[in-house]
Design a protein around this motif. Structure first.
Motif, PDB file in Angstrom:
ATOM      1  N   ASP A  35       0.832  -1.205   0.000  1.00  0.00           N
ATOM      2  CA  ASP A  35       0.000   0.000   0.000  1.00  0.00           C
ATOM      3  C   ASP A  35       0.864   1.252   0.000  1.00  0.00           C
ATOM      4  O   ASP A  35       0.553   2.241  -0.656  1.00  0.00           O
ATOM      5  CB  ASP A  35      -0.920   0.023   1.229  1.00  0.00           C
ATOM      6  N   ILE A  36       1.953   1.183   0.785  1.00  0.00           N
ATOM      7  CA  ILE A  36       2.819   2.365   0.886  1.00  0.00           C
ATOM      8  C   ILE A  36       3.501   2.634  -0.452  1.00  0.00           C
ATOM      9  O   ILE A  36       3.623   3.781  -0.869  1.00  0.00           O
ATOM     10  CB  ILE A  36       3.864   2.147   1.997  1.00  0.00           C
ATOM     11  N   LEU A  37       3.920   1.562  -1.123  1.00  0.00           N
ATOM     12  CA  LEU A  37       4.568   1.755  -2.425  1.00  0.00           C
ATOM     13  C   LEU A  37       3.594   2.361  -3.418  1.00  0.00           C
ATOM     14  O   LEU A  37       3.955   3.214  -4.221  1.00  0.00           O
ATOM     15  CB  LEU A  37       5.090   0.416  -2.960  1.00  0.00           C
ATOM     16  N   ARG A  41       2.507   8.816  -0.206  1.00  0.00           N
ATOM     17  CA  ARG A  41       1.989   9.923   0.583  1.00  0.00           C
ATOM     18  C   ARG A  41       1.646   9.490   2.021  1.00  0.00           C
ATOM     19  O   ARG A  41       1.881  10.215   2.983  1.00  0.00           O
ATOM     20  CB  ARG A  41       0.741  10.464  -0.128  1.00  0.00           C
ATOM     21  N   LEU A  42       1.112   8.263   2.156  1.00  0.00           N
ATOM     22  CA  LEU A  42       0.752   7.744   3.475  1.00  0.00           C
ATOM     23  C   LEU A  42       1.958   7.760   4.403  1.00  0.00           C
ATOM     24  O   LEU A  42       1.869   8.145   5.567  1.00  0.00           O
ATOM     25  CB  LEU A  42       0.252   6.298   3.345  1.00  0.00           C
ATOM     26  N   ARG A 141      -3.525   0.141   6.154  1.00  0.00           N
ATOM     27  CA  ARG A 141      -3.756   1.542   5.846  1.00  0.00           C
ATOM     28  C   ARG A 141      -3.322   2.473   6.986  1.00  0.00           C
ATOM     29  O   ARG A 141      -2.777   3.535   6.766  1.00  0.00           O
ATOM     30  CB  ARG A 141      -5.239   1.699   5.540  1.00  0.00           C
ATOM     31  N   VAL A 142      -3.575   2.049   8.233  1.00  0.00           N
ATOM     32  CA  VAL A 142      -3.295   2.926   9.379  1.00  0.00           C
ATOM     33  C   VAL A 142      -2.020   2.509  10.105  1.00  0.00           C
ATOM     34  O   VAL A 142      -1.167   3.347  10.416  1.00  0.00           O
ATOM     35  CB  VAL A 142      -4.489   2.908  10.363  1.00  0.00           C
ATOM     36  N   LEU A 143      -1.869   1.212  10.366  1.00  0.00           N
ATOM     37  CA  LEU A 143      -0.752   0.778  11.195  1.00  0.00           C
ATOM     38  C   LEU A 143       0.572   0.754  10.433  1.00  0.00           C
ATOM     39  O   LEU A 143       1.587   1.240  10.926  1.00  0.00           O
ATOM     40  CB  LEU A 143      -1.017  -0.613  11.779  1.00  0.00           C
ATOM     41  N   PHE A 148       6.413   1.919   9.693  1.00  0.00           N
ATOM     42  CA  PHE A 148       7.618   2.166   8.894  1.00  0.00           C
ATOM     43  C   PHE A 148       8.164   3.573   9.120  1.00  0.00           C
ATOM     44  O   PHE A 148       9.378   3.781   9.066  1.00  0.00           O
ATOM     45  CB  PHE A 148       7.343   1.898   7.420  1.00  0.00           C
ATOM     46  N   ALA A 149       7.280   4.511   9.398  1.00  0.00           N
ATOM     47  CA  ALA A 149       7.758   5.857   9.700  1.00  0.00           C
ATOM     48  C   ALA A 149       8.640   5.834  10.942  1.00  0.00           C
ATOM     49  O   ALA A 149       9.708   6.457  10.977  1.00  0.00           O
ATOM     50  CB  ALA A 149       6.577   6.807   9.896  1.00  0.00           C
TER      51      ALA A 149
END
Ligand SMILES: Nc1ncnc2c1ncn2[C@@H]1O[C@H](COP(=O)(O)OP(=O)(O)O)[C@@H](O)[C@H]1O
Ligand SMILES: [Mg+2]
Lengths: 258, 275
Positions: A35-37, A41-42, A141-143, A148-149
């Motif tokens: 999803d992140i790839l 923006r997430l 989507r949320v976790l 990763f941040a």
């Protein structure tokens, strides 16, 4: 007596199943990379709120810790006429130990607790359920972006901590106490080994970042969805992260420098 | 949609022999419910009977201990995750609290499912979102944040979000609870309008008797894990068991006693005197 054993057993079982759930959560977190790839923006948004907003406290703390190191180091070293080793001493303490460890502790208090509270409140207000019913997986989507941040931020924050710590040590040592400037930097340059010191420090902070963020995200996701449950989860995040960081630091140090 | 055509005569949701347990307590103990298409079906019962739980079972968020839940011919709990998610895109759910994403504006909340599940351009999404917000009367509130909305407005935004993907059905969880009479009237009218205009199937869970009977086509009353009464609102108003009459008319005492089970008052008082 039997009751004691029974409640001890129940507590043990509950802890073990929770540990199991925490490990199972790692799969969807990694899967969330897709999803992140697709939508970087997430991750960027979370890097800002998890990482960038933590820079100030890390920078200030690093500066002060470096200044204290400069002062204490000078007091000890000058007794043996070894002031010239001050640069090396300050840098080594920071890069090997204080940078990764204190950064992780501060991160758990500043960003980890906020992550837990945010996710816990999203759970308590049915936002996570709402996402599920909109056919959006909250784990991806949320976790995952938050996880990763944190993983990316902590090593970078530790680097900032160490740099400002060195600066603080130099300000006190070189500026106030009159240690020879050239000796200060020279000693540092010669004493610090890229592999032994810098790489090992980076490995530590990556491990700490992983553990702290994982705990924070899991506690939020697993909390009892009430105000009391969220506040307990937030406390647990700080306590568990701090203990895990200090314990792991011993293990890693023993492996690396033992 | 081909499946829908094939299944056309059958109920959209069919629940058979549903049993579900929380701890030691059976919330549902052999529940049978049919939700017909294109109608508003109300499910009523006192607080804590498991109305929210039932909606979560239909949406596949909870798994029953026994029994089946079929939605549009598919057994919800036998689907793979991907299939379940595809099915959920065709179901809307309005949570009791609204469940709006608090870090997004009203506009972005309604746009959220469109951005997640479609490849529409931003200008297309903007048009759709404005139309959905217009339908609930909140086009002017698009730049507000959820914290700036009243409870009734938040529910209407959530409703706009629930219909963003044009689902085949919507589940409403206690839409009237805690609303002032005006927002209540607005919501009643909206639910009816949406149902009739968009050929939606609506499942309305509530314990607000008057409003619910006013718009429902069919009513199920559940208590103690079973359906105790079903039929059209008229049928329910006329006959029914003592229990239903007490529930519908809001009588304080009846088959459901006013008092929580306790020893006789005189015994209790004397007990205190003796100590
Ligand atoms: N997460 C949960 N864990 C344990 N029990 C729950 C949980 N959620 C609800 N319950 C219990 O299940 C019952 C039904 O809850 P719910 O479906 O919310 O009722 P309703 O919506 O009809 O008021 C209640 O008695 C509640 O205490
Ligand atoms: Mg409920």
């Amino acid at each position: 007596m039997l009751n004691l054993f029974a409640s001890l057993g129940a507590w043990g079982m509950a802890s073990l199943t929770r540990l199991g759930r925490a490990h199972l959560l790692l799969f969807p977190l990694v899967r969330g990379l897709l999803d992140i790839l697709r939508r970087p923006r997430l991750l960027v948004d979370q890097l800002f709120s998890v990482g960038v907003l933590t820079i100030l406290i890390i920078a200030v703390a690093g500066l002060f810790v470096g200044m204290v190191l400069g002062l204490q180091g000078y007091n000890v070293l000058s007794r043996f006429g070894g002031e010239t080793a001050l640069g090396f001493m300050v840098a080594a303490s920071l890069v090997r130990e204080l940078g990764p460890v204190l950064t992780a502790l501060l991160f758990a208090g500043r960003a980890g607790s906020a992550l837990t509270a945010e996710i816990g409140l999203m759970k308590a207000t049915e936002q996570l359920s709402g996402l599920e019913m909109m056919a959006v997986n909250p784990e991806h989507r949320v976790l995952a972006p938050r996880f990763f941040a944190g993983l990316i931020s902590v090593p970078l924050l530790a680097a900032i901590f160490s740099c400002l710590g060195v600066l603080g040590g130099w300000m006190v040592g070189g500026g106030l106490l009159g240690v020879d400037q050239a000796a200060f930097w020279n000693g540092m340059q010669e004493g610090i080994d890229f592999h032994d010191d810098v790489i090992n420090g980076v490995i530590k902070s990556v491990v700490f970042g992983f553990v702290c963020t994982w705990i924070a995200v899991f506690q939020g996701y697993d909390c009892v969805p009430t105000s009391e449950g969220v506040s307990r989860a937030t406390t647990r995040t700080v306590v568990h992260s701090s203990l895990a960081v200090l314990g792991l630091d011993f293990v890693l140090t023993a492996l690396m420098f033992g | 949609m081909q499946q829908s055509a094939k299944e056309c005569g059958k109920p959209l949701v069919r629940i058979r022999g549903l049993r579900f347990r929380r701890g030691e307590r059976w919330i549902f103990d052999g529940l049978d419910i049919d939700i017909p298409r294109d109608r508003i079906t109300a499910i009523m019962g006192p607080s804590g009977t498991g109305k929210t739980t039932l909606l979560k079972l239909i949406g596949g968020q909870l798994v029953p201990d026994e029994g089946t839940v079929e939605v549009d011919g598919q057994n919800v709990h036998a689907l793979s995750t991907a299939e379940l998610y595809r099915l959920r895109m065709r179901m809307g759910m309005l949570f009791q609290s609204g469940a709006l994403l608090t870090d997004l504006s009203v506009f972005d909340n309604v746009a959220f499912p469109l951005r997640e599940h479609t490849r529409l351009t931003e200008s297309m999404i903007r048009k759709l979102v404005l139309l959905k917000l217009e339908a609930v009367g909140l086009r002017g509130a698009r730049d507000l944040m959820p914290s700036q909305l009243s409870g009734g407005m938040a529910r209407r935004v959530a409703l706009a979000r629930a219909i963003a993907l044009d689902p085949m059905m919507i589940m409403y969880d206690e839409p009237f609870t805690g609303q002032d009479p005006i927002s209540m009237g607005v919501l009643v009218q909206l639910i009816r309008q949406l149902n009739d205009a968009a050929h939606l199937t609506s499942i309305l869970v509530s314990h607000d008797v008057a409003e619910t009977l006013q718009i429902a086509d069919q009513v199920y009353v559940i208590s103690d894990g079973r359906v105790v009464e079903s039929g059209s609102p008229e049928e329910l108003g006329e006959g029914g068991s003592d229990w239903t009459r007490q529930f519908i008319n809001g009588l304080p005492d009846g088959p459901v006693p006013f008092h929580y089970p306790a020893p006789a008052l005189s015994d209790d008082l004397l007990e205190g005197a003796r100590c």
